[in-house]
Design a protein around this motif. Structure first.
Motif, mmCIF file in Angstrom:
data_model
loop_
_atom_site.group_PDB
_atom_site.id
_atom_site.type_symbol
_atom_site.label_atom_id
_atom_site.label_comp_id
_atom_site.label_asym_id
_atom_site.label_seq_id
_atom_site.Cartn_x
_atom_site.Cartn_y
_atom_site.Cartn_z
ATOM 1 N N THR A 214 -5.921 1.123 10.154
ATOM 2 C CA THR A 214 -4.755 0.541 10.829
ATOM 3 C C THR A 214 -3.460 1.149 10.301
ATOM 4 O O THR A 214 -2.572 1.531 11.074
ATOM 5 C CB THR A 214 -4.739 -0.983 10.632
ATOM 6 N N SER B 31 -11.057 -0.735 7.651
ATOM 7 C CA SER B 31 -10.305 -1.217 8.807
ATOM 8 C C SER B 31 -8.805 -1.291 8.499
ATOM 9 O O SER B 31 -7.970 -0.860 9.297
ATOM 10 C CB SER B 31 -10.816 -2.594 9.246
ATOM 11 N N ARG B 32 -8.477 -1.847 7.347
ATOM 12 C CA ARG B 32 -7.075 -1.930 6.943
ATOM 13 C C ARG B 32 -6.482 -0.530 6.770
ATOM 14 O O ARG B 32 -5.371 -0.247 7.231
ATOM 15 C CB ARG B 32 -6.968 -2.707 5.635
ATOM 16 N N THR C 278 -5.983 -0.174 -1.038
ATOM 17 C CA THR C 278 -7.057 -0.868 -0.318
ATOM 18 C C THR C 278 -8.282 0.028 -0.276
ATOM 19 O O THR C 278 -8.167 1.256 -0.272
ATOM 20 C CB THR C 278 -6.639 -1.227 1.115
ATOM 21 N N GLU D 235 0.833 -1.192 0.000
ATOM 22 C CA GLU D 235 0.000 0.000 0.000
ATOM 23 C C GLU D 235 0.878 1.256 0.000
ATOM 24 O O GLU D 235 2.076 1.197 0.281
ATOM 25 C CB GLU D 235 -0.934 0.033 1.214
ATOM 26 N N ASP E 48 -10.616 -1.113 2.025
ATOM 27 C CA ASP E 48 -11.110 -1.639 3.295
ATOM 28 C C ASP E 48 -10.830 -0.615 4.399
ATOM 29 O O ASP E 48 -9.679 -0.277 4.680
ATOM 30 C CB ASP E 48 -10.429 -2.967 3.616
#
Length: 336
Positions: free
Chosen positions: A328, A324-325, A320, A305, A322
Protein backbone atom coordinates in the motif's frame (compact mmCIF):
# COMPACT_ATOMS: atom_id res chain seq x y z
CA UNK A 1 55.83 -6.85 -3.35
CA UNK A 2 58.87 -7.84 -1.32
CA UNK A 3 58.26 -5.29 1.43
CA UNK A 4 54.47 -5.09 1.55
CA UNK A 5 53.83 -8.83 1.64
CA UNK A 6 57.14 -9.93 3.18
CA UNK A 7 55.64 -11.55 6.29
CA UNK A 8 53.06 -13.38 4.22
CA UNK A 9 55.72 -14.66 1.80
CA UNK A 10 57.87 -15.86 4.69
CA UNK A 11 55.02 -18.25 5.50
CA UNK A 12 56.28 -21.32 3.63
CA UNK A 13 52.95 -22.63 2.24
CA UNK A 14 52.54 -19.28 0.41
CA UNK A 15 56.06 -18.09 -0.44
CA UNK A 16 56.81 -15.94 -3.47
CA UNK A 17 55.00 -18.18 -5.94
CA UNK A 18 51.87 -18.31 -3.82
CA UNK A 19 51.92 -14.55 -3.43
CA UNK A 20 52.12 -14.10 -7.20
CA UNK A 21 49.11 -16.37 -7.57
CA UNK A 22 47.20 -14.36 -4.98
CA UNK A 23 48.06 -11.10 -6.72
CA UNK A 24 46.83 -12.48 -10.04
CA UNK A 25 43.53 -13.68 -8.54
CA UNK A 26 40.04 -12.24 -8.40
CA UNK A 27 37.39 -12.80 -5.74
CA UNK A 28 33.73 -11.88 -5.41
CA UNK A 29 32.47 -11.04 -1.91
CA UNK A 30 28.67 -11.01 -1.71
CA UNK A 31 27.40 -9.08 1.30
CA UNK A 32 29.35 -6.30 3.01
CA UNK A 33 27.94 -6.63 6.49
CA UNK A 34 29.77 -8.19 9.42
CA UNK A 35 31.28 -11.17 7.58
CA UNK A 36 31.88 -9.27 4.37
CA UNK A 37 33.83 -6.43 5.95
CA UNK A 38 36.22 -8.87 7.64
CA UNK A 39 36.59 -10.85 4.42
CA UNK A 40 37.27 -7.75 2.34
CA UNK A 41 39.81 -6.50 4.87
CA UNK A 42 41.74 -9.79 4.71
CA UNK A 43 41.59 -10.13 0.91
CA UNK A 44 42.75 -6.56 0.32
CA UNK A 45 45.56 -6.74 2.87
CA UNK A 46 46.69 -10.11 1.47
CA UNK A 47 47.07 -8.54 -1.97
CA UNK A 48 44.33 -10.25 -3.96
CA UNK A 49 44.62 -8.46 -7.27
CA UNK A 50 40.94 -7.86 -7.91
CA UNK A 51 38.24 -7.69 -5.26
CA UNK A 52 34.61 -7.21 -6.28
CA UNK A 53 32.21 -6.36 -3.43
CA UNK A 54 28.42 -6.37 -3.78
CA UNK A 55 25.74 -5.36 -1.27
CA UNK A 56 22.23 -3.92 -1.44
CA UNK A 57 22.17 -2.19 1.95
CA UNK A 58 23.35 1.03 3.60
CA UNK A 59 25.21 1.77 6.83
CA UNK A 60 23.19 2.16 10.04
CA UNK A 61 24.30 2.79 13.62
CA UNK A 62 23.45 -0.79 14.65
CA UNK A 63 26.11 -2.02 12.19
CA UNK A 64 29.02 -0.35 13.94
CA UNK A 65 29.27 -2.89 16.77
CA UNK A 66 30.65 -5.55 14.41
CA UNK A 67 31.04 -4.26 10.82
CA UNK A 68 34.60 -3.07 11.06
CA UNK A 69 35.00 -0.97 7.91
CA UNK A 70 32.31 1.57 8.89
CA UNK A 71 32.15 4.52 11.25
CA UNK A 72 29.60 7.00 12.60
CA UNK A 73 30.05 9.36 9.66
CA UNK A 74 29.07 6.59 7.22
CA UNK A 75 25.88 5.96 9.18
CA UNK A 76 25.10 9.67 9.43
CA UNK A 77 25.49 10.07 5.66
CA UNK A 78 23.47 6.89 4.94
CA UNK A 79 26.20 5.61 2.63
CA UNK A 80 25.70 2.31 0.82
CA UNK A 81 27.89 -0.25 2.51
CA UNK A 82 30.00 -1.00 -0.56
CA UNK A 83 30.66 2.71 -1.13
CA UNK A 84 31.84 3.26 2.45
CA UNK A 85 33.84 0.01 2.32
CA UNK A 86 35.52 0.91 -0.97
CA UNK A 87 36.76 4.22 0.46
CA UNK A 88 38.35 2.44 3.42
CA UNK A 89 39.77 -0.44 1.37
CA UNK A 90 41.46 1.86 -1.15
CA UNK A 91 43.28 3.53 1.75
CA UNK A 92 44.44 0.11 2.94
CA UNK A 93 45.79 -1.05 -0.44
CA UNK A 94 45.82 1.29 -3.43
CA UNK A 95 47.71 -1.18 -5.64
CA UNK A 96 44.79 -3.55 -6.29
CA UNK A 97 41.52 -3.23 -8.21
CA UNK A 98 38.44 -2.82 -6.01
CA UNK A 99 35.01 -2.88 -7.63
CA UNK A 100 32.06 -1.73 -5.52
CA UNK A 101 28.56 -2.58 -6.79
CA UNK A 102 25.40 -1.36 -5.06
CA UNK A 103 22.90 -4.06 -5.98
CA UNK A 104 20.79 -6.93 -4.82
CA UNK A 105 22.21 -10.27 -5.97
CA UNK A 106 19.64 -12.17 -8.02
CA UNK A 107 19.37 -14.95 -10.54
CA UNK A 108 19.33 -12.28 -13.22
CA UNK A 109 22.73 -10.77 -12.38
CA UNK A 110 24.71 -13.43 -10.51
CA UNK A 111 26.48 -14.80 -13.59
CA UNK A 112 27.61 -11.33 -14.64
CA UNK A 113 28.86 -10.63 -11.11
CA UNK A 114 30.85 -13.88 -11.11
CA UNK A 115 32.43 -13.29 -14.52
CA UNK A 116 36.22 -13.38 -14.28
CA UNK A 117 36.21 -14.43 -10.61
CA UNK A 118 38.30 -17.27 -9.20
CA UNK A 119 36.11 -17.87 -6.15
CA UNK A 120 33.07 -16.54 -4.32
CA UNK A 121 33.05 -15.63 -0.62
CA UNK A 122 29.86 -15.65 1.43
CA UNK A 123 29.29 -12.46 3.40
CA UNK A 124 25.50 -12.81 3.42
CA UNK A 125 22.99 -13.23 6.22
CA UNK A 126 20.31 -15.41 4.59
CA UNK A 127 20.04 -18.81 2.96
CA UNK A 128 18.03 -17.56 0.02
CA UNK A 129 21.14 -15.76 -1.27
CA UNK A 130 23.51 -18.52 -0.13
CA UNK A 131 21.65 -21.10 -2.19
CA UNK A 132 21.76 -18.76 -5.16
CA UNK A 133 25.54 -18.46 -4.79
CA UNK A 134 25.90 -22.20 -4.24
CA UNK A 135 23.93 -23.09 -7.37
CA UNK A 136 25.60 -20.46 -9.53
CA UNK A 137 29.07 -21.53 -8.41
CA UNK A 138 28.43 -25.21 -9.08
CA UNK A 139 26.96 -24.47 -12.49
CA UNK A 140 29.99 -22.31 -13.35
CA UNK A 141 32.64 -24.49 -11.71
CA UNK A 142 33.81 -21.81 -9.25
CA UNK A 143 34.60 -22.62 -5.60
CA UNK A 144 32.13 -21.25 -3.03
CA UNK A 145 33.28 -20.54 0.53
CA UNK A 146 30.38 -20.48 2.97
CA UNK A 147 30.30 -18.77 6.36
CA UNK A 148 27.79 -17.67 8.95
CA UNK A 149 27.60 -16.13 12.41
CA UNK A 150 24.75 -15.67 14.88
CA UNK A 151 24.70 -15.28 18.65
CA UNK A 152 27.97 -16.84 19.79
CA UNK A 153 27.96 -19.48 17.05
CA UNK A 154 29.84 -19.54 13.78
CA UNK A 155 30.23 -21.94 10.86
CA UNK A 156 32.24 -22.29 7.67
CA UNK A 157 32.86 -24.70 4.79
CA UNK A 158 34.52 -24.80 1.38
CA UNK A 159 32.53 -26.22 -1.52
CA UNK A 160 34.44 -27.03 -4.71
CA UNK A 161 32.47 -28.14 -7.80
CA UNK A 162 33.40 -31.62 -8.92
CA UNK A 163 35.40 -32.27 -5.75
CA UNK A 164 33.17 -31.82 -2.70
CA UNK A 165 29.45 -31.96 -1.89
CA UNK A 166 27.62 -28.64 -2.10
CA UNK A 167 25.72 -26.62 0.50
CA UNK A 168 22.42 -28.26 -0.50
CA UNK A 169 23.77 -31.66 0.51
CA UNK A 170 23.75 -30.41 4.12
CA UNK A 171 20.85 -27.96 4.14
CA UNK A 172 17.97 -28.82 1.83
CA UNK A 173 15.79 -25.72 2.03
CA UNK A 174 16.14 -21.97 2.42
CA UNK A 175 12.51 -21.68 3.46
CA UNK A 176 12.85 -22.95 7.02
CA UNK A 177 12.88 -20.20 9.63
CA UNK A 178 16.20 -19.78 11.36
CA UNK A 179 17.79 -17.54 13.93
CA UNK A 180 19.38 -14.37 12.62
CA UNK A 181 21.53 -11.61 14.12
CA UNK A 182 18.53 -9.30 14.03
CA UNK A 183 16.54 -11.80 16.09
CA UNK A 184 18.99 -13.05 18.76
CA UNK A 185 21.99 -10.78 18.28
CA UNK A 186 25.63 -11.59 17.63
CA UNK A 187 28.95 -10.84 19.30
CA UNK A 188 31.69 -9.42 17.12
CA UNK A 189 34.45 -11.98 17.91
CA UNK A 190 32.29 -14.74 16.42
CA UNK A 191 32.05 -12.80 13.18
CA UNK A 192 35.82 -12.28 13.07
CA UNK A 193 36.55 -15.97 13.57
CA UNK A 194 33.94 -17.26 11.11
CA UNK A 195 35.12 -14.85 8.43
CA UNK A 196 38.74 -15.67 9.18
CA UNK A 197 38.01 -19.36 8.59
CA UNK A 198 36.63 -18.33 5.20
CA UNK A 199 39.57 -16.07 4.46
CA UNK A 200 42.28 -18.62 5.22
CA UNK A 201 40.55 -21.22 3.02
CA UNK A 202 40.40 -18.61 0.27
CA UNK A 203 44.13 -17.97 0.58
CA UNK A 204 44.84 -21.71 0.36
CA UNK A 205 42.93 -21.98 -2.90
CA UNK A 206 44.30 -18.75 -4.37
CA UNK A 207 47.89 -19.67 -3.47
CA UNK A 208 47.43 -23.09 -5.09
CA UNK A 209 47.67 -25.20 -1.93
CA UNK A 210 44.64 -27.40 -2.58
CA UNK A 211 46.04 -30.22 -0.45
CA UNK A 212 45.51 -28.14 2.71
CA UNK A 213 41.87 -27.33 1.97
CA UNK A 214 39.55 -28.15 4.87
CA UNK A 215 37.29 -31.04 3.89
CA UNK A 216 34.60 -30.50 6.49
CA UNK A 217 31.86 -28.24 7.78
CA UNK A 218 33.10 -26.45 10.92
CA UNK A 219 30.77 -25.09 13.60
CA UNK A 220 31.70 -23.54 16.94
CA UNK A 221 30.19 -21.74 19.91
CA UNK A 222 32.63 -19.33 21.52
CA UNK A 223 30.48 -18.63 24.58
CA UNK A 224 29.88 -22.29 25.36
CA UNK A 225 33.42 -23.35 24.36
CA UNK A 226 32.26 -25.89 21.81
CA UNK A 227 33.77 -26.94 18.48
CA UNK A 228 32.40 -29.46 16.01
CA UNK A 229 33.70 -30.67 12.67
CA UNK A 230 31.54 -32.64 10.26
CA UNK A 231 33.74 -34.44 7.73
CA UNK A 232 32.51 -34.39 4.15
CA UNK A 233 31.19 -37.68 2.88
CA UNK A 234 29.75 -38.50 -0.51
CA UNK A 235 27.33 -35.97 -2.02
CA UNK A 236 23.62 -36.55 -1.56
CA UNK A 237 22.61 -38.65 -4.60
CA UNK A 238 19.38 -36.66 -4.88
CA UNK A 239 20.96 -33.23 -4.52
CA UNK A 240 19.28 -30.98 -7.10
CA UNK A 241 22.45 -28.94 -7.48
CA UNK A 242 25.69 -30.90 -7.51
CA UNK A 243 24.20 -34.26 -8.58
CA UNK A 244 21.04 -33.65 -10.61
CA UNK A 245 22.34 -30.32 -11.96
CA UNK A 246 18.94 -28.65 -11.78
CA UNK A 247 20.20 -25.57 -9.89
CA UNK A 248 16.79 -24.63 -8.45
CA UNK A 249 17.84 -21.17 -7.20
CA UNK A 250 18.58 -20.18 -10.80
CA UNK A 251 15.20 -21.24 -12.14
CA UNK A 252 11.99 -19.23 -12.44
CA UNK A 253 11.34 -15.54 -11.96
CA UNK A 254 12.57 -13.14 -9.33
CA UNK A 255 10.20 -12.28 -6.53
CA UNK A 256 8.66 -8.83 -6.76
CA UNK A 257 8.75 -8.49 -2.98
CA UNK A 258 10.70 -10.10 -0.19
CA UNK A 259 10.95 -9.56 3.53
CA UNK A 260 14.38 -8.86 4.96
CA UNK A 261 14.37 -11.29 7.86
CA UNK A 262 14.45 -9.60 11.24
CA UNK A 263 14.83 -6.18 9.66
CA UNK A 264 11.15 -5.11 9.82
CA UNK A 265 11.47 -4.26 6.12
CA UNK A 266 10.04 -5.28 2.77
CA UNK A 267 12.05 -4.89 -0.43
CA UNK A 268 10.51 -4.25 -3.85
CA UNK A 269 12.56 -5.16 -6.90
CA UNK A 270 11.34 -2.18 -8.93
CA UNK A 271 11.12 -1.75 -12.68
CA UNK A 272 14.49 -0.24 -13.54
CA UNK A 273 16.86 2.57 -12.51
CA UNK A 274 15.50 5.56 -10.60
CA UNK A 275 16.45 9.20 -11.11
CA UNK A 276 17.01 10.08 -7.46
CA UNK A 277 17.01 13.84 -8.02
CA UNK A 278 13.60 13.57 -9.69
CA UNK A 279 12.26 11.40 -6.88
CA UNK A 280 13.61 13.72 -4.23
CA UNK A 281 11.48 16.49 -5.71
CA UNK A 282 8.42 14.25 -5.88
CA UNK A 283 8.70 13.08 -2.29
CA UNK A 284 9.46 16.58 -1.06
CA UNK A 285 6.26 17.58 -2.84
CA UNK A 286 4.40 14.85 -0.97
CA UNK A 287 5.52 16.58 2.26
CA UNK A 288 7.82 13.75 3.31
CA UNK A 289 11.07 14.38 5.17
CA UNK A 290 13.75 13.36 2.68
CA UNK A 291 17.49 12.75 3.11
CA UNK A 292 19.51 11.97 -0.03
CA UNK A 293 23.00 11.21 -1.27
CA UNK A 294 24.18 10.21 -4.78
CA UNK A 295 23.32 6.55 -4.16
CA UNK A 296 19.97 6.51 -2.37
CA UNK A 297 17.34 8.64 -0.72
CA UNK A 298 15.40 7.98 2.46
CA UNK A 299 11.97 9.48 3.16
CA UNK A 300 10.03 9.38 6.44
CA UNK A 301 6.28 8.81 6.05
CA UNK A 302 3.52 10.11 8.35
CA UNK A 303 2.86 6.68 9.88
CA UNK A 304 6.47 6.29 11.01
CA UNK A 305 7.55 4.00 8.20
CA UNK A 306 10.40 4.94 5.85
CA UNK A 307 10.95 4.60 2.13
CA UNK A 308 14.48 3.97 0.89
CA UNK A 309 14.92 4.37 -2.88
CA UNK A 310 18.09 3.08 -4.57
CA UNK A 311 19.43 4.23 -7.91
CA UNK A 312 19.23 0.66 -9.27
CA UNK A 313 15.43 0.71 -8.84
CA UNK A 314 15.01 -1.16 -5.55
CA UNK A 315 12.76 0.29 -2.88
CA UNK A 316 12.70 -0.64 0.81
CA UNK A 317 9.68 -0.02 2.99
CA UNK A 318 11.07 0.05 6.51
CA UNK A 319 9.04 -0.15 9.69
CA UNK A 320 6.83 -3.07 8.69
CA UNK A 321 7.17 -6.67 7.59
CA UNK A 322 3.52 -6.86 6.51
CA UNK A 323 3.33 -7.31 2.74
CA UNK A 324 -0.06 -5.68 2.39
CA UNK A 325 0.92 -2.58 4.37
CA UNK A 326 4.22 -2.33 2.50
CA UNK A 327 2.52 -2.71 -0.90
CA UNK A 328 0.00 0.00 0.00
CA UNK A 329 2.76 2.44 0.93
CA UNK A 330 4.85 1.53 -2.11
CA UNK A 331 1.92 2.04 -4.47
CA UNK A 332 0.94 5.32 -2.80
CA UNK A 333 4.33 7.00 -3.04
CA UNK A 334 6.26 5.17 -5.76
CA UNK A 335 3.67 3.42 -7.93
CA UNK A 336 3.83 0.14 -9.78
Amino acid sequence: MQERYSRQMLFEPIGEEGQRRIMNSAVLIVGMGALGTVLANHMVRAGVGRVRIVDRDFVEMSNLQRQLLYDEEDAKNVYPKVVAAEIKLRKINSSIAIEAIVSDVTGANIEALMEGMDLVLDGTDNFRTRFLLNDACFRSGIPFIYGGAVGSRGMSAVFVPGVTPCLRCFIQSADTAGETCDMIGVIAPVVDIAASYEAVEALKLLAGDNSSRKNSLVTFDLWQNRYYEMKFGEPDRNCPCCQLQLYPALQGHEEDMLTMCGRDSVQFAGNGPLDLSLWQGRLDGALLKVKANPYLLRAEMPGGERLVLFADGRVLVQGTDDFSRARTLYDRYVGT
